[in-house]
Design an enzyme around this catalytic site. Structure first.
Site, PDB file in Angstrom:
ATOM      1  N   CYS A 128       0.945  -1.272  -0.028  1.00 50.33           N
ATOM      2  CA  CYS A 128       0.051  -0.192   0.017  1.00 50.33           C
ATOM      3  C   CYS A 128       0.875   1.360   0.176  1.00 50.33           C
ATOM      4  O   CYS A 128       1.588   1.472   0.981  1.00 50.33           O
ATOM      5  CB  CYS A 128      -0.710   0.022   1.183  1.00 50.33           C
ATOM      6  SG  CYS A 128      -1.988   1.468   1.306  1.00 50.33           S
ATOM      7  N   CYS A 131      -0.353   4.206   2.232  1.00 49.90           N
ATOM      8  CA  CYS A 131      -0.401   4.009   3.666  1.00 49.90           C
ATOM      9  C   CYS A 131       1.282   4.047   3.930  1.00 49.90           C
ATOM     10  O   CYS A 131       1.637   4.754   5.046  1.00 49.90           O
ATOM     11  CB  CYS A 131      -0.674   2.460   4.161  1.00 49.90           C
ATOM     12  SG  CYS A 131      -1.861   1.924   3.507  1.00 49.90           S
ATOM     13  N   ASP A 132       2.200   3.459   3.234  1.00 47.18           N
ATOM     14  CA  ASP A 132       3.391   3.442   3.565  1.00 47.18           C
ATOM     15  C   ASP A 132       4.559   4.402   2.725  1.00 47.18           C
ATOM     16  O   ASP A 132       5.705   4.462   3.272  1.00 47.18           O
ATOM     17  CB  ASP A 132       4.053   2.062   3.398  1.00 47.18           C
ATOM     18  CG  ASP A 132       3.304   1.186   4.490  1.00 47.18           C
ATOM     19  OD1 ASP A 132       2.856   1.786   5.482  1.00 47.18           O
ATOM     20  OD2 ASP A 132       2.959  -0.070   4.128  1.00 47.18           O
TER      21      ASP A 132
END
Ligand code: NDP
Length: 310
Positions: A128, A131-132
């Site tokens: 992701c 997200c990261d």
């Protein structure tokens, strides 16, 4: 009854329990869902200093239990939505009936299947970018995949990272023309065609590189990267609902737009199992709230029907 224990399921549980609907929540095999596979979560509102995915899901569970949710470890092996109340079989053994069912079984990221990919999952390997990606600010990263998700994530990463290598296993993309155009016009994305990831390289703690192989020439080489993003698609966890619930061509549950209602009365769907587009913890939680409110209103309407003898 709530099936699934990610942000959608637990949020539905918090709302349903506070409305005195006495929810029973089955966690599934991966209690806590996809977030238990991540390390830091920095984009969930309410955690100013960030939190790890597993800790956050513990908080979700505790909050759901605080209001009386009956959280049970077990997986739903089949359902029967042919008549009311709905029937749900747990662990292939026990049949439970429920007036309403909220489905929040999520989706599972597809992985390449390399042992080193799992070894460094959460330590440089991620499925992701939204997200990261932040953790790789100014660094060099690689991404594998050639669909719309990979194209979108590559351009997202390009804004944060110094350089993005994009591995495409064929000599063309699967992504839409517009997305490909964006990728090819982003100067710090280097597309490497006919190439696959062979091994994630690391120092035992973090990712330090990626061994790649050209599938035409079998030539191998190494890329020095600190992050490796896998964007080869997701699989919604909807196998057990086949034949009962309407799905799109890739298996995601269909809901009536603007609601969490499925095609079956009293069955609601929320979170990634019905959303292949946003796929965020906070959007899943939001739709979990919607599902509980939809279930509550459905039950209230049913009760009224009984009272007036409809
Ligand atoms: P897709 O299934 O569309 O694409 C998966 C990609 O991963 C393909 O390019 C595939 O390669 C590649 N791939 C699969 N396995 C491997 C492997 N082992 N090694 C290397 N590459 C591999 O998934 P997406 O998640 O991209 O998209 C899912 C759906 O969501 C699509 O319908 C998409 O259009 C939609 N979507 C739309 C967006 C938008 O409109 N903005 C944004 C994101 C998704 P190959 O092509 O060779 O098969």
């Amino acid at each position: 009854m709530i099936i699934g224990s990610g942000p959608a399921g637990y949020t539905a549980a918090i709302y349903a329990a506070r409305a005195d609907l006495k929810p029973v929540l089955y966690t599934g095999m991966e209690a806590g869902g996809q977030l238990t596979q991540t390390t830091e979560v920095d984009n969930f509102p309410g955690y100013p200093n960030g939190i790890t995915g597993p800790e956050m899901m513990e908080d979700f569970r505790k909050q759901a239990e605080r209001f009386g949710t009956d959280v049970r470890f077990g997986y739903v092996s089949s359902v029967d939505f042919s008549s009311l109340p709905h029937k749900v079989v747990v662990d292939e053994a026990k049949t439970i009936t429920a007036d309403t069912v909220i489905i929040s079984t999520g989706a599972t990221a597809k992985w390449l299947g390399l042992p080193s990919e799992q070894q460094y999952n959460g330590f440089g390997v991620s499925a992701c970018a939204v997200c990261d990606g932040f953790f790789f600010k100014g660094q060099d990263v690689a991404i594998v995949g050639a669909g719309d998700t990979a194209a979108e994530e590559a351009t997202y990463l390009a804004k944060l990272c110094n350089k993005v290598y994009m591995l495409v296993r064929r000599d063309e993309f699967r992504a839409s023309k517009a997305m490909v155009h964006r990728v090819l016009n982003t100067p710090n994305i280097e597309v490497i065609y006919n190439t696959e990831a062979k091994e994630v390289l690391g120092n035992g703690k973090n990712v330090t590189g990626l061994r790649i192989i050209n599938n035409q020439t079998s030539e191998e080489s190494d890329l020095a990267v600190e992050g490796f993003f896998v964007a080869i698609g997701h699989k919604p966890n909807t196998e057990i609902f086949k034949g009962w619930l309407e799905m799109d061509e890739t298996g995601y549950l269909k809901t009536i737009p603007g609601t969490t209602k499925t095609n079956i009365e009293g069955v609601f769907a929320c979170g990634d199992v019905q959303d292949h587009y946003y796929r965020q913890a906070v959007t899943a939680a939001g739709s979990g709230c919607m599902a509980a409110l939809d279930a509550e209103r459905y039950l209230a309407a049913k009760e009224d029907e009984v009272k007036v003898g409809v």
